[in-house]
Scaffold this motif. Structure first.
Motif, PDB file in Angstrom:
ATOM      1  N   VAL A  52       0.853  -1.189   0.000  1.00  0.00           N
ATOM      2  CA  VAL A  52       0.000   0.000   0.000  1.00  0.00           C
ATOM      3  C   VAL A  52       0.891   1.242   0.000  1.00  0.00           C
ATOM      4  N   ARG A  53       0.566   2.201  -0.853  1.00  0.00           N
ATOM      5  CA  ARG A  53       1.406   3.388  -1.008  1.00  0.00           C
ATOM      6  C   ARG A  53       1.531   4.191   0.278  1.00  0.00           C
ATOM      7  N   THR A  54       0.579   4.104   1.178  1.00  0.00           N
ATOM      8  CA  THR A  54       0.719   4.823   2.443  1.00  0.00           C
ATOM      9  C   THR A  54       1.767   4.165   3.337  1.00  0.00           C
ATOM     10  N   ASP A  55       2.157   2.926   3.020  1.00  0.00           N
ATOM     11  CA  ASP A  55       3.191   2.224   3.790  1.00  0.00           C
ATOM     12  C   ASP A  55       4.580   2.379   3.175  1.00  0.00           C
ATOM     13  N   GLY A  56       4.647   2.345   1.843  1.00  0.00           N
ATOM     14  CA  GLY A  56       5.947   2.432   1.184  1.00  0.00           C
ATOM     15  C   GLY A  56       5.801   2.592  -0.310  1.00  0.00           C
ATOM     16  N   TRP A  57       6.893   2.940  -0.984  1.00  0.00           N
ATOM     17  CA  TRP A  57       6.854   3.240  -2.403  1.00  0.00           C
ATOM     18  C   TRP A  57       8.260   3.184  -2.980  1.00  0.00           C
ATOM     19  N   ALA A  58       8.329   3.372  -4.293  1.00  0.00           N
ATOM     20  CA  ALA A  58       9.606   3.465  -5.001  1.00  0.00           C
ATOM     21  C   ALA A  58       9.831   4.911  -5.417  1.00  0.00           C
ATOM     22  N   GLU A  59      10.958   5.454  -5.045  1.00  0.00           N
ATOM     23  CA  GLU A  59      11.334   6.807  -5.446  1.00  0.00           C
ATOM     24  C   GLU A  59      12.304   6.703  -6.616  1.00  0.00           C
ATOM     25  N   ARG A  60      11.989   7.398  -7.696  1.00  0.00           N
ATOM     26  CA  ARG A  60      12.828   7.329  -8.892  1.00  0.00           C
ATOM     27  C   ARG A  60      13.421   8.684  -9.221  1.00  0.00           C
ATOM     28  N   SER A  61      14.640   8.639  -9.739  1.00  0.00           N
ATOM     29  CA  SER A  61      15.233   9.827 -10.328  1.00  0.00           C
ATOM     30  C   SER A  61      15.936   9.386 -11.600  1.00  0.00           C
ATOM     31  N   LEU A  62      15.836  10.211 -12.604  1.00  0.00           N
ATOM     32  CA  LEU A  62      16.413   9.912 -13.903  1.00  0.00           C
ATOM     33  C   LEU A  62      17.242  11.109 -14.329  1.00  0.00           C
ATOM     34  N   VAL A  69      16.601   4.095  -8.323  1.00  0.00           N
ATOM     35  CA  VAL A  69      15.366   3.752  -7.630  1.00  0.00           C
ATOM     36  C   VAL A  69      15.695   3.481  -6.172  1.00  0.00           C
ATOM     37  N   GLY A  70      14.954   4.134  -5.288  1.00  0.00           N
ATOM     38  CA  GLY A  70      15.084   3.895  -3.856  1.00  0.00           C
ATOM     39  C   GLY A  70      13.772   3.356  -3.308  1.00  0.00           C
ATOM     40  N   VAL A  71      13.863   2.493  -2.323  1.00  0.00           N
ATOM     41  CA  VAL A  71      12.669   1.946  -1.679  1.00  0.00           C
ATOM     42  C   VAL A  71      12.518   2.627  -0.329  1.00  0.00           C
ATOM     43  N   ALA A  72      11.406   3.353  -0.182  1.00  0.00           N
ATOM     44  CA  ALA A  72      11.111   4.097   1.047  1.00  0.00           C
ATOM     45  C   ALA A  72       9.904   3.472   1.734  1.00  0.00           C
ATOM     46  N   VAL A  73       9.988   3.324   3.046  1.00  0.00           N
ATOM     47  CA  VAL A  73       8.921   2.679   3.818  1.00  0.00           C
ATOM     48  C   VAL A  73       8.776   3.399   5.154  1.00  0.00           C
ATOM     49  N   HIS A  74       7.523   3.542   5.586  1.00  0.00           N
ATOM     50  CA  HIS A  74       7.271   4.136   6.899  1.00  0.00           C
ATOM     51  C   HIS A  74       7.655   3.154   8.004  1.00  0.00           C
ATOM     52  N   PRO A  75       8.178   3.665   9.115  1.00  0.00           N
ATOM     53  CA  PRO A  75       8.623   2.809  10.211  1.00  0.00           C
ATOM     54  C   PRO A  75       7.550   1.839  10.730  1.00  0.00           C
ATOM     55  N   VAL A  76       6.296   2.260  10.769  1.00  0.00           N
ATOM     56  CA  VAL A  76       5.234   1.377  11.266  1.00  0.00           C
ATOM     57  C   VAL A  76       5.125   0.128  10.394  1.00  0.00           C
ATOM     58  N   ALA A  77       5.175   0.306   9.089  1.00  0.00           N
ATOM     59  CA  ALA A  77       5.103  -0.839   8.172  1.00  0.00           C
ATOM     60  C   ALA A  77       6.315  -1.743   8.348  1.00  0.00           C
ATOM     61  N   LEU A  78       7.485  -1.151   8.562  1.00  0.00           N
ATOM     62  CA  LEU A  78       8.680  -1.968   8.786  1.00  0.00           C
ATOM     63  C   LEU A  78       8.547  -2.799  10.048  1.00  0.00           C
ATOM     64  N   ARG A  79       8.055  -2.177  11.096  1.00  0.00           N
ATOM     65  CA  ARG A  79       7.881  -2.929  12.348  1.00  0.00           C
ATOM     66  C   ARG A  79       6.903  -4.087  12.161  1.00  0.00           C
ATOM     67  N   HIS A  80       5.819  -3.855  11.401  1.00  0.00           N
ATOM     68  CA  HIS A  80       4.857  -4.923  11.114  1.00  0.00           C
ATOM     69  C   HIS A  80       5.507  -6.052  10.327  1.00  0.00           C
ATOM     70  N   ASP A  95       9.123  12.021   1.765  1.00  0.00           N
ATOM     71  CA  ASP A  95       8.515  12.117   3.088  1.00  0.00           C
ATOM     72  C   ASP A  95       9.584  11.798   4.127  1.00  0.00           C
ATOM     73  N   PRO A  96      10.086  12.792   4.852  1.00  0.00           N
ATOM     74  CA  PRO A  96      11.172  12.554   5.797  1.00  0.00           C
ATOM     75  C   PRO A  96      10.814  11.629   6.954  1.00  0.00           C
ATOM     76  N   ASP A  97       9.538  11.297   7.119  1.00  0.00           N
ATOM     77  CA  ASP A  97       9.160  10.331   8.146  1.00  0.00           C
ATOM     78  C   ASP A  97       9.443   8.893   7.698  1.00  0.00           C
ATOM     79  N   ALA A  98       9.586   8.668   6.403  1.00  0.00           N
ATOM     80  CA  ALA A  98       9.844   7.334   5.862  1.00  0.00           C
ATOM     81  C   ALA A  98      11.351   7.107   5.750  1.00  0.00           C
ATOM     82  N   VAL A  99      11.762   5.863   5.964  1.00  0.00           N
ATOM     83  CA  VAL A  99      13.180   5.522   5.850  1.00  0.00           C
ATOM     84  C   VAL A  99      13.467   4.991   4.455  1.00  0.00           C
ATOM     85  N   LEU A 100      14.682   5.206   4.012  1.00  0.00           N
ATOM     86  CA  LEU A 100      15.134   4.687   2.732  1.00  0.00           C
ATOM     87  C   LEU A 100      15.879   3.386   3.012  1.00  0.00           C
ATOM     88  N   LEU A 101      15.338   2.281   2.505  1.00  0.00           N
ATOM     89  CA  LEU A 101      15.929   0.967   2.780  1.00  0.00           C
ATOM     90  C   LEU A 101      17.125   0.675   1.891  1.00  0.00           C
TER      91      LEU A 101
END
Length: 152
Positions: A52-62, A69-80, A95-101
């Protein structure tokens, strides 16, 4: 180390569409192991697992033919998913609340760049498993990551 590819000819209904494919090693870096564990936190549908996009997403730059491509996920989803977010100090640019894995990069030909689809498919496999084998195996379901949310 995560492997990043851009391929077309994958979607039978749109063979010209190009897709970003990330392959992570379940025994690889901490980021790869964390991404691999996200599959248990996704919902199933149409031969894939969807995060679900509210949990995590792919950040792209070209830039100049180089796709990152970076994978960003919110800490709550990671803990789950059973992952401690404290081990990932880098933050999402969206979103600075999400971590880059993790992040991975590859070069992309201009013809493919023009046909890139939005989702990123993530497969879990060791470094000795070729992408073509993953794509040919109907039993291998990718994790599908949406693009970064706008205005997060």
């Amino acid at each position: 180390m995560a492997r990043l590819y851009v391929r077309s000819g994958i979607a039978p209904d749109d063979p010209d569409a190009a897709f970003v494919i990330l392959v992570v090693d379940p025994d690889g870096t901490p980021g790869e192991r964390a991404v691999a564990r996200l599959g248990g936190h996704c919902y199933e549908g149409d031969g894939a697992f969807y995060l679900v996009r509210t949990d995590g997403w792919a950040e792209r730059s070209l830039d100049s033919g180089r796709l990152e491509v970076g994978v960003a996920v919110h800490p709550v989803a990671l803990r789950h998913a059973g992952v401690d977010p404290a081990g990932f100090p880098e933050r999402s640019v969206t979103d600075p609340d999400a971590v880059l894995l993790l992040s991975a990069a590859t070069t992309v030909e201009p013809a493919l760049r023009a046909r890139l689809g939005e989702p990123t498919a993530v497969f879990t496999a060791g470094p000795d498993v070729p992408l073509d084998r993953l794509l040919a195996d109907d039993e291998e379901w990718p994790i599908v990551l949406a693009p970064a949310p706008s205005g997060a």
